[in-house]
Design an enzyme around this catalytic site. Structure first.
Site, PDB file in Angstrom:
ATOM      1  N   ASN A 208       0.854  -1.193   0.000  1.00 14.70           N
ATOM      2  CA  ASN A 208       0.000   0.000   0.000  1.00 14.70           C
ATOM      3  C   ASN A 208       0.886   1.237   0.000  1.00 14.70           C
ATOM      4  OD1 ASN A 208       0.498   0.849   2.862  1.00 14.70           O
ATOM      5  ND2 ASN A 208      -0.362  -1.180   3.249  1.00 14.70           N
ATOM      6  N   ASP A 276      -4.753  -6.182   5.258  1.00 10.82           N
ATOM      7  CA  ASP A 276      -5.790  -6.997   5.899  1.00 10.82           C
ATOM      8  C   ASP A 276      -5.747  -8.436   5.388  1.00 10.82           C
ATOM      9  OD1 ASP A 276      -6.793  -4.930   7.430  1.00 10.82           O
ATOM     10  OD2 ASP A 276      -8.062  -4.192   5.804  1.00 10.82           O
ATOM     11  N   LYS A 286       8.579 -18.194  -9.218  1.00 12.07           N
ATOM     12  CA  LYS A 286       7.966 -17.098  -9.958  1.00 12.07           C
ATOM     13  C   LYS A 286       6.817 -17.632 -10.810  1.00 12.07           C
ATOM     14  CE  LYS A 286       8.947 -13.477 -13.222  1.00 12.07           C
ATOM     15  NZ  LYS A 286       9.634 -13.255 -14.468  1.00 12.07           N
ATOM     16  N   PRO A 304      -3.763 -11.630  10.711  1.00  8.19           N
ATOM     17  CA  PRO A 304      -4.094 -11.339  12.114  1.00  8.19           C
ATOM     18  C   PRO A 304      -4.223  -9.831  12.308  1.00  8.19           C
ATOM     19  CG  PRO A 304      -1.775 -11.963  11.882  1.00  8.19           C
ATOM     20  CD  PRO A 304      -2.416 -12.191  10.547  1.00  8.19           C
ATOM     21  N   ASP A 305      -5.168  -9.408  13.141  1.00  6.50           N
ATOM     22  CA  ASP A 305      -5.276  -7.975  13.448  1.00  6.50           C
ATOM     23  C   ASP A 305      -4.396  -7.709  14.664  1.00  6.50           C
ATOM     24  OD1 ASP A 305      -6.082  -5.404  14.447  1.00  6.50           O
ATOM     25  OD2 ASP A 305      -7.743  -5.522  13.024  1.00  6.50           O
ATOM     26  N   ILE A 306      -3.278  -7.052  14.417  1.00  8.73           N
ATOM     27  CA  ILE A 306      -2.279  -6.868  15.481  1.00  8.73           C
ATOM     28  C   ILE A 306      -2.837  -5.964  16.585  1.00  8.73           C
ATOM     29  CG2 ILE A 306       0.103  -6.150  15.950  1.00  8.73           C
ATOM     30  CD1 ILE A 306       0.518  -6.451  12.818  1.00  8.73           C
ATOM     31  N   PHE A 323      -4.586   3.635  14.770  1.00  3.18           N
ATOM     32  CA  PHE A 323      -4.832   4.632  13.735  1.00  3.18           C
ATOM     33  C   PHE A 323      -6.026   4.167  12.925  1.00  3.18           C
ATOM     34  CE2 PHE A 323      -1.558   7.969  13.141  1.00  3.18           C
ATOM     35  CZ  PHE A 323      -0.867   7.734  14.320  1.00  3.18           C
ATOM     36  N   LYS A 337     -14.467   1.952  15.005  1.00  7.39           N
ATOM     37  CA  LYS A 337     -13.240   1.136  14.975  1.00  7.39           C
ATOM     38  C   LYS A 337     -12.597   1.055  16.352  1.00  7.39           C
ATOM     39  CE  LYS A 337     -11.037   1.106  10.895  1.00  7.39           C
ATOM     40  NZ  LYS A 337     -10.240   1.627   9.790  1.00  7.39           N
ATOM     41  N   LYS A 341     -12.044  -2.496  18.017  1.00  9.34           N
ATOM     42  CA  LYS A 341     -10.679  -2.997  18.187  1.00  9.34           C
ATOM     43  C   LYS A 341     -10.212  -2.989  19.643  1.00  9.34           C
ATOM     44  CE  LYS A 341      -9.135  -2.479  13.498  1.00  9.34           C
ATOM     45  NZ  LYS A 341      -7.991  -2.907  12.708  1.00  9.34           N
TER      46      LYS A 341
HETATM   47  N1  CTP Z   1      -4.185  -2.931  12.147  1.00  7.20           N
HETATM   48  C1  CTP Z   1      -3.459  -3.968  12.675  1.00  7.20           C
HETATM   49  N2  CTP Z   1      -3.475  -5.194  12.063  1.00  7.20           N
HETATM   50  C2  CTP Z   1      -4.199  -5.392  10.940  1.00  7.20           C
HETATM   51  C3  CTP Z   1      -4.941  -4.311  10.381  1.00  7.20           C
HETATM   52  C4  CTP Z   1      -4.921  -3.099  11.005  1.00  7.20           C
HETATM   53  O1  CTP Z   1      -2.804  -3.787  13.691  1.00  7.20           O
HETATM   54  N3  CTP Z   1      -4.190  -6.591  10.364  1.00  7.20           N
HETATM   55  C5  CTP Z   1      -4.198  -1.642  12.857  1.00  7.20           C
HETATM   56  C6  CTP Z   1      -3.546  -0.507  12.123  1.00  7.20           C
HETATM   57  O2  CTP Z   1      -2.166  -0.420  12.437  1.00  7.20           O
HETATM   58  C7  CTP Z   1      -4.322   0.679  12.654  1.00  7.20           C
HETATM   59  C8  CTP Z   1      -5.699   0.113  12.907  1.00  7.20           C
HETATM   60  O3  CTP Z   1      -5.538  -1.289  13.002  1.00  7.20           O
HETATM   61  O4  CTP Z   1      -3.816   1.117  13.906  1.00  7.20           O
HETATM   62  C9  CTP Z   1      -6.710   0.428  11.856  1.00  7.20           C
HETATM   63  O5  CTP Z   1      -6.215   0.154  10.573  1.00  7.20           O
HETATM   64  P1  CTP Z   1      -7.105   0.449   9.309  1.00  7.20           P
HETATM   65  O6  CTP Z   1      -6.371   0.003   8.108  1.00  7.20           O
HETATM   66  O7  CTP Z   1      -7.636   1.837   9.380  1.00  7.20           O
HETATM   67  O8  CTP Z   1      -8.369  -0.459   9.606  1.00  7.20           O
HETATM   68  P2  CTP Z   1      -8.726  -1.897   9.183  1.00  7.20           P
HETATM   69  O9  CTP Z   1      -8.434  -2.828  10.310  1.00  7.20           O
HETATM   70  O10 CTP Z   1      -8.100  -2.228   7.890  1.00  7.20           O
HETATM   71  O11 CTP Z   1     -10.301  -1.774   9.053  1.00  7.20           O
HETATM   72  P3  CTP Z   1     -11.180  -1.382   7.765  1.00  7.20           P
HETATM   73  O12 CTP Z   1     -10.786  -2.370   6.730  1.00  7.20           O
HETATM   74  O13 CTP Z   1     -12.552  -1.526   8.293  1.00  7.20           O
HETATM   75  O14 CTP Z   1     -10.836   0.048   7.425  1.00  7.20           O
END
Ligand code: CTP
Length: 397
Positions: A208, A276, A286, A304-306, A323, A337, A341
């Protein structure tokens, strides 16, 4: 106050150089030791003999002095200290530092060091207020260089205004703060930053637009307040700040592991733009066109959502800051959020393409906590970081 601390003191050229002799005395009185370095111009104002006699140590002057190199190479010299102090820092020395020049011993040490640098500028008021010097100062501050002074007053050149070097006692106080005396001294903060790269095959990945600028600035601002910072960064454009523990990762999975390893912490600031999804059917070789014209199909698995893991897991830091990168209904989405979270604060920003925020130098954020939402005016990412770090210091006090 400075017990056992080693200061590499670079004395630049200027009438204020005589004050560096008093500075050496005060550092020693506070328990520190001084390795002195005199620039060529500095040696016009104070003699190497007086500096080395006061410091009780060899004074280094020339990069190409082979005896010096045999005793201690310049790289080692720049890293053996706990802090580099430039006093007085002339306009020319600051310009060299801002430009990354390394054409004499002092500038080479400043470029080669892995330690914090504190500068005490001293120059004529016009030179200090000149846009070029102010520009260099801004660059140095962005690079994480600490400053003390200059003070306002009568100057040796007969003019009045800012430009006088800070008094030796002030410099000693700034040295103590730089070496861990700040409001976050003794606190450990984990900062995640940058994008993640999720491989498709050995040569391709999904990423990204995050540059890592905001996370880097936050890590630097927390460090400036005395925190021990573990900086877990994806492959960012911005170089990591000095004076923090850097853990470089590629994928969201690696980042999650690195954060788990870095715990416990007093606070965690999750500024990374974590992917995500990862490619579930990434290949070890490759991917090749097979000539059939059939496009490959990527399958995705959720990462995983850290932030959730840290907020809701065991060993939760006292303060967890997330964030929220949003492109519409920023506050509503970010408020939801925060609750979803489980973090304490969310720093929400609008990352729509027309804001220029993602990858840019400025940010316009809203800080959301259980007290509601607070809109901050648009400002540099460095300034957002300083404000946020000050808030974090307040919350952990
Ligand atoms: N984050 C994380 N691990 C992930 C995804 C997000 O720790 N796998 C954390 C980001 O570092 C940030 C927060 O979650 O602090 C929100 O990230 P954001 O990209 O805005 O949200 P998403 O979790 O992607 O939610 P959405 O797709 O609904 O926007």
């Amino acid at each position: 106050m400075l017990h056992g601390k080693r200061i590499l003191l670079i004395v630049g050229g200027g009438i204020a150089a005589y004050k560096s002799l008093e500075l050496i005395r005060l550092v020693q009185k506070a328990g520190g030791t001084v390795t002195p370095v005199l620039t060529r111009a500095g040696a016009e104002f104070v003699t190497p003999l007086s500096v080395s006699a006061l410091a009780g140590a060899k004074v280094y002057t020339d990069l190409f002095d082979l005896t010096d190199e045999a005793e201690m190479g310049h790289i080692q010299l720049s890293r053996a200290a706990d802090l580099l102090v430039v006093a007085p820092a002339t306009a020319d020395l600051m310009a060299k530092m801002a430009g990354g020049r390394a054409d004499d011993l002092a500038s080479t040490l400043l470029l080669a060091t892995d330690k914090r640098v504190l500068v005490a500028p001293a120059m004529n008021v016009r030179m200090w207020t000149h846009p070029a010097t102010q520009r260099n100062l801004a660059v140095l501050r962005d690079d994480g260089v600490l400053t003390v002074g200059p003070n306002e007053g009568d100057m040796a050149c007969g003019e009045y205004g800012p430009g006088r070097m800070a008094e030796p006692a002030e410099i000693v106080a700034a040295i103590a703060a730089a070496l861990g005396g700040g409001p976050l001294a003794g606190k450990h903060v984990i900062v995640t930053s940058g994008p993640t790269h999720e491989p498709i095959d050995p040569v391709r990945y999904i990423a990204n637009r995050s540059s890592g600028a905001q996370g880097t600035a936050i890590a630097a601002a927390l460090r400036d307040l005395g925190a021990r910072v573990t900086f877990v960064t994806g492959p960012a454009v911005m170089p990591a700040p000095s004076g923090v523990t850097v853990v470089a990762v590629q994928t969201a999975h690696d980042m999650a592991t690195a954060v788990a390893v870095a715990l416990p912490a007093d606070a965690a600031v999750m500024a990374a733009a974590v992917a995500d999804w990862r490619v579930a059917n990434a290949t070890g070789q490759k991917m090749k066109k097979d000539g059939s014209g059939k496009a490959p199909v990527l399958e995705f698995a959720e990462n995983p959502d850290i932030l959730v893991t840290v907020s809701k897991g065991p060993g939760r830091p006292r303060l967890v800051v997330g964030f929220a990168a949003e492109t519409d209904d920023v506050v509503a989405h970010a408020t939801a959020k925060r609750l979803r979270k489980g973090c304490d604060w969310i720093v929400a920003n609008d990352v729509s393409a027309d804001t220029g925020i993602m990858g840019g130098t400025e940010n316009a954020v809203t800080l959301i906590s259980d007290a509601g939402s607070e809109v901050w005016p648009r400002m540099s990412k460095t300034e957002v970081a300083r404000r946020l770090a000050a808030r974090i210091a307040g919350a952990l006090a």
